[in-house]
Enzyme design. Sequence first.
Site, short mmCIF file in Angstrom:
data_model
loop_
_atom_site.label_atom_id
_atom_site.label_comp_id
_atom_site.label_asym_id
_atom_site.label_seq_id
_atom_site.Cartn_x
_atom_site.Cartn_y
_atom_site.Cartn_z
CG PHE A 212 -1.66 1.19 1.56
CD1 PHE A 212 -2.29 1.95 0.58
CD2 PHE A 212 -1.70 1.64 2.87
CE1 PHE A 212 -2.96 3.12 0.90
CE2 PHE A 212 -2.36 2.81 3.21
CZ PHE A 212 -2.99 3.55 2.22
CG ASP B 108 6.60 -6.47 -1.95
OD1 ASP B 108 6.12 -7.57 -1.66
OD2 ASP B 108 6.14 -5.39 -1.52
N GLY C 227 1.58 -7.88 -1.13
CA GLY C 227 1.55 -6.83 -2.14
C GLY C 227 1.20 -7.43 -3.49
CB ALA D 44 9.47 -4.96 3.30
CB ALA D 45 6.65 -4.51 8.03
CB SER E 30 4.19 1.76 13.91
OG SER E 30 2.84 1.64 14.31
CE1 TYR F 8 3.65 -3.75 12.34
CE2 TYR F 8 2.79 -2.18 13.95
CZ TYR F 8 3.21 -2.47 12.66
OH TYR F 8 3.19 -1.49 11.70
P1 NAD Z 1 1.52 -3.56 3.13
O1 NAD Z 1 1.34 -4.93 3.69
O2 NAD Z 1 0.56 -3.09 2.10
O3 NAD Z 1 3.00 -3.42 2.53
C1 NAD Z 1 4.08 -4.17 3.03
C2 NAD Z 1 4.75 -4.87 1.86
O4 NAD Z 1 5.86 -5.61 2.37
C3 NAD Z 1 3.83 -5.87 1.12
O5 NAD Z 1 3.84 -5.57 -0.27
C4 NAD Z 1 4.47 -7.23 1.40
O6 NAD Z 1 4.35 -8.12 0.30
C5 NAD Z 1 5.92 -6.85 1.67
N1 NAD Z 1 6.62 -7.82 2.50
C6 NAD Z 1 6.19 -8.42 3.63
N2 NAD Z 1 7.12 -9.28 4.08
C7 NAD Z 1 8.17 -9.20 3.23
C8 NAD Z 1 9.43 -9.85 3.16
N3 NAD Z 1 9.80 -10.77 4.09
N4 NAD Z 1 10.25 -9.56 2.15
C9 NAD Z 1 9.89 -8.65 1.20
N5 NAD Z 1 8.71 -8.01 1.21
C10 NAD Z 1 7.86 -8.29 2.21
O7 NAD Z 1 1.55 -2.56 4.37
P2 NAD Z 1 1.55 -0.96 4.41
O8 NAD Z 1 0.28 -0.54 5.04
O9 NAD Z 1 1.92 -0.40 3.08
O10 NAD Z 1 2.71 -0.68 5.45
C11 NAD Z 1 3.99 -0.18 5.05
C12 NAD Z 1 4.85 0.02 6.29
O11 NAD Z 1 4.24 1.00 7.14
C13 NAD Z 1 5.01 -1.22 7.16
O12 NAD Z 1 6.33 -1.25 7.66
C14 NAD Z 1 4.02 -1.01 8.28
O13 NAD Z 1 4.40 -1.70 9.46
C15 NAD Z 1 4.11 0.49 8.45
N6 NAD Z 1 2.92 1.12 9.05
C16 NAD Z 1 1.74 1.13 8.35
C17 NAD Z 1 0.63 1.77 8.91
C18 NAD Z 1 -0.69 1.83 8.16
O14 NAD Z 1 -1.64 2.42 8.69
N7 NAD Z 1 -0.81 1.28 6.95
C19 NAD Z 1 0.71 2.36 10.17
C20 NAD Z 1 1.92 2.31 10.85
C21 NAD Z 1 3.04 1.71 10.27
#
Ligand code: NAD
Length: 304
Positions: free
Chosen positions: A19, A38, A43, A79-80, A121, A145
């Site tokens: 995202f 990724d 994703g 990535a997470a 976060s 987390y």
């Molecule tokens: P998301 O899941 O859409 O994006 C994370 C991406 O990381 C995914 O495309 C997934 O395929 C990839 N991924 C996961 N494990 C992986 C691995 N081992 N190797 C390679 N790729 C991997 O999540 P997001 O909402 O876009 O979050 C992005 C970042 O922001 C994350 O670190 C998340 O913890 C942090 N975050 C998000 C929010 C929110 O509200 N969306 C809030 C606080 C923090």
Amino acid sequence: MTDSDLTGQTVLVTGGAGFVGSHLAESLTDAAEVRVLDDLSNGDAADVPAHARLIEGDVRDRATVREAMDGADVVFHEAAMVSVPASVEAPMDCHGVNGTATLQLLDVARQTDSRVVLASSAAIYGHPESVPVPESAPKRPASPYGVEKLTNDEYARVYAEQYELETVALRYFNIYGPRQTGQYSGVISVFLDQARAGDPITVEGEGDQTRDFVHVDDVVAANRLAATTAEPGSAYNVGTGSSVTVRELAEIVRDVVGADVPIEHVDPRPNDIQRSCADVSKARDELGFEPTVSLRDGLATTIA
Ligand code: NAD
């Protein structure tokens, strides 16, 4: 204050098929050479912009990370494993992706001399004692987390202090916007899906929990500012500085979608955070960050 210009730079976005990462990659392709790393676990390759190079691989794999970071001026580490419940279910697995892989990435960055902007976060603050929450507030994460994000945030600071690595940690609050459709999407996309399907909007508990919802475009802007600030080495909250209750959110979503659906209350989520709102004055003063998208406008464009 910086102009967030990354023209001519080589950048890596880990999690760039997700995202936040896909929006960030998209915003950079005009000016920079963009790589995305990724594993597509949450994703979609279709969301990686056409002009970015997708490296399908795992951030836990040092050789893959080393190759992806070769020559990178800036790494945006998104990535997470983003599911808080999954981190409670399987803390060891989650730590491998969120914790150890981030430490390894910082370590590789010492070799490649890349600036690292990493996704921290609001979860690091746990249940805040008061709101809005400044960066200096007590940190008592309520989940594995949150512990991992706090550890990363601290490693970023220590790598800056000990090794003069350029790092910035961005403590995201609740992000929303188009393409937030992954398995663990936030409450806004759940409410939007319910309202658009004509289903009741389900609010957990009384709905008096507050959240600071920040549009993904503002999060992208914060990342660009962090990538170009003349004074890296710090951590910043990224939110809007104001909050709504979840019940109010349900009403706004219903209104913006124009759906005549009921709002129903279901069981509260155990250990849910009651109040959350970012104090963004540090990001405003030091990075020139200014959230620009109102919740109503952001919801309207998300639907469109
Ligand atoms: P998301 O899941 O859409 O994006 C994370 C991406 O990381 C995914 O495309 C997934 O395929 C990839 N991924 C996961 N494990 C992986 C691995 N081992 N190797 C390679 N790729 C991997 O999540 P997001 O909402 O876009 O979050 C992005 C970042 O922001 C994350 O670190 C998340 O913890 C942090 N975050 C998000 C929010 C929110 O509200 N969306 C809030 C606080 C923090």
